[in-house]
Design an enzyme around this catalytic site. Structure first.
Site, PDB file in Angstrom:
ATOM      1  N   ASP A 126       0.828  -1.213   0.000  1.00 13.60           N
ATOM      2  CA  ASP A 126       0.000   0.000   0.000  1.00 13.60           C
ATOM      3  C   ASP A 126       0.863   1.266   0.000  1.00 13.60           C
ATOM      4  OD1 ASP A 126      -2.480   1.293   0.055  1.00 13.60           O
ATOM      5  OD2 ASP A 126      -3.289  -0.138   1.509  1.00 13.60           O
ATOM      6  N   TRP A 161      -2.859   3.306  -5.836  1.00 12.57           N
ATOM      7  CA  TRP A 161      -4.138   3.888  -6.294  1.00 12.57           C
ATOM      8  C   TRP A 161      -3.987   4.764  -7.543  1.00 12.57           C
ATOM      9  CZ3 TRP A 161      -2.580   6.478  -1.429  1.00 12.57           C
ATOM     10  CH2 TRP A 161      -2.605   5.613  -0.350  1.00 12.57           C
ATOM     11  N   GLY A 162      -2.964   4.517  -8.327  1.00 15.99           N
ATOM     12  CA  GLY A 162      -2.763   5.338  -9.528  1.00 15.99           C
ATOM     13  C   GLY A 162      -2.155   6.708  -9.218  1.00 15.99           C
ATOM     14  N   ASP A 183     -10.205   3.276  -3.907  1.00 11.02           N
ATOM     15  CA  ASP A 183     -10.843   2.100  -3.283  1.00 11.02           C
ATOM     16  C   ASP A 183     -12.273   1.879  -3.778  1.00 11.02           C
ATOM     17  OD1 ASP A 183      -8.535   2.029  -1.849  1.00 11.02           O
ATOM     18  OD2 ASP A 183      -9.503   1.888   0.116  1.00 11.02           O
TER      19      ASP A 183
HETATM   20  C1  GLA Z   1      -6.056   1.134   1.353  1.00 14.89           C
HETATM   21  C2  GLA Z   1      -6.148   0.157   0.183  1.00 14.89           C
HETATM   22  C3  GLA Z   1      -7.246  -0.852   0.465  1.00 14.89           C
HETATM   23  C4  GLA Z   1      -6.951  -1.586   1.769  1.00 14.89           C
HETATM   24  C5  GLA Z   1      -6.784  -0.596   2.906  1.00 14.89           C
HETATM   25  C6  GLA Z   1      -6.286  -1.259   4.172  1.00 14.89           C
HETATM   26  O1  GLA Z   1      -7.191   1.937   1.444  1.00 14.89           O
HETATM   27  O2  GLA Z   1      -6.394   0.839  -1.025  1.00 14.89           O
HETATM   28  O3  GLA Z   1      -7.348  -1.780  -0.604  1.00 14.89           O
HETATM   29  O4  GLA Z   1      -5.791  -2.371   1.616  1.00 14.89           O
HETATM   30  O5  GLA Z   1      -5.866   0.430   2.569  1.00 14.89           O
HETATM   31  O6  GLA Z   1      -6.122  -0.350   5.222  1.00 14.89           O
END
Ligand code: GLA
Length: 376
Positions: A126, A161-162, A183
């Site tokens: 992440d 996330w891009g 997300d």
């Molecule tokens: C981010 C990621 C999610 C998940 C959460 C966990 O938001 O994008 O997919 O892994 O963290 O805290």
């Protein structure tokens, strides 16, 4: 490691969030095996955030929370492997994970070694709490290199996330998949917005490093960690079809222990999965229907053996009449060829007349055709 087709599996986050433990993972592994998911291609079982203690041990190593995982992570990995699955875990390029547990920043190599020692096969990585000074590309390259040198084949699943133009540098990091969207939440609005976010990123998807549109919400019905309004089965079918069609990894997010028959049927449609897993991994093409507004999405994709996939997705709450001129896929009337098209979900033959393919769609429904090029 190199992954030639989009990875498939299950991830704990969408339904369980922080409520994870050994028992849940054992039961999920059992349920995945009992439902025949590994045979359909769903090979990874991934534990997301919130699995560790808030502090590292005195040697600077991550420690699994002994209340959640009393037998330790090696035992969890062994159990998952014994059910014919591969085992995935989660960390973060920042000082903390998104939920506030220790991240791997400045511990990349020792963490990769720890994961390898436990028998981990997949690492989701992440981007929360990352350094404001060091660019993401350097942080992902570090962990990519650490994984390549940890002595075990571990699939690297990047999750920035891009952000920070991820598409420009992600293929330099060793990642096999990368989150190309924010997300997901269990609502139709979320599905629609992720599909839109994805449009400009299609050219970056391909063999070895796949655009990850986030975990599937199929079968959640509004329950669980990212549950909002929930969707109906038609919407889940269309959501799944788009993710598969666009070449996203397919990571199940519902509780597979109590999965509905409808959700299982959607997730296990072999012909839809076959398009997702097509060996050539060709880029999808966005097409334009004759009439139809922005809520009627039409895509095509070249497949192996000269086949063609055409997907028509009605994102609206009204009926839609999809009309596609085959000029756009390379088959104008002048070629003397046409398409023999079979709709996958219904088995219907879809009519092509005067080089125009026609299909009526119910609200939120889709049609996914596998087509053969034939003489007129
Ligand atoms: C981010 C990621 C999610 C998940 C959460 C966990 O938001 O994008 O997919 O892994 O963290 O805290």
């Amino acid at each position: 490691m190199v992954k030639l087709t989009p990875p498939m599996g299950w991830n704990s986050w969408n339904t369980f969030g922080a409520n994870i433990n050994e028992q849940l993972i054992f039961e999920t592994a059992d349920a995945m095996a009992a439902a025949g998911l590994p045979e359909k291609g769903y090979e990874y079982l991934v534990i997301d955030d919130c699995w560790s203690l808030k502090e590292r041990d005195k040697d600077g190593r991550l420690v699994a929370d002994p209340e959640k995982f009393p037998g330790g992570m090696k035992a969890v990995a062994d159990y998952v492997h014994s059910r014919g699955l591969k085992f995935g875990m989660y960390s973060c390029a920042g000082t903390l994970t998104c939920a506030g547990y220790p991240g791997s920043f400045e511990h990349e190599f020792v963490d990769a070694e720890t994961f390898a020692g436990w028998g981990v096969d997949f690492l989701k990585y992440d981007y929360c709490y990352h350094s404001p000074i060091i660019h993401g590309k350097y942080l992902y390259r570090r962990m990519g290199l650490a994984l390549e040198n940890c002595g075990r084949d571990i699939l690297f699943s990047a999750c920035s996330w891009g952000a920070d133009e991820t598409h420009e540098w992600i293929k330099t990091t060793g990642a096999s998949m990368w989150r190309s969207t924010g997300d997901i939440f269990d609502s139709w609005e979320s599905v629609k917005s992720l599909v839109k976010e994805q449009e400009k990123l299609h050219p970056y998807n391909g063999v070895g490093c796949f655009n990850d549109m986030d975990m599937l919400i199929v079968g959640m019905y509004g329950k669980g960690n990212v549950g909002v309004k929930g969707c109906n089965d038609t919407q889940y079918k269309t959501h799944f079809s788009i993710w598969a069609f666009l070449g996203s990894p397919l990571m199940i997010g519902c509780d597979v222990r109590s999965m509905s028959q409808a959700a299982r049927d959607i997730l296990c449609n072999e012909e839809i999965i076959r398009i997702n897993q097509d060996r050539l991994c060709r880029q999808p093409v966005k097409l334009h229907g004759i009439w139809g507004g922005e809520d009627l999405l039409i895509y095509s994709r070249q497949l192996e053996n000269g086949d063609l996939a055409i997907g028509m997705f009605n994102m609206s709450e009204g009926k839609a009449a999809a009309r596609l001129n085959l000029d756009q896929v390379g088959l104008p009337f002048s070629t003397g060829k046409t398409l023999d098209a079979t709709e996958i979900w219904t088995g219907d033959k879809v009519e092509v007349k005067n080089a125009i393919m026609v299909r009526e769609l119910e609200p939120f429904d889709c049609a996914v055709m596998r087509c053969k090029v034939v003489d007129l």
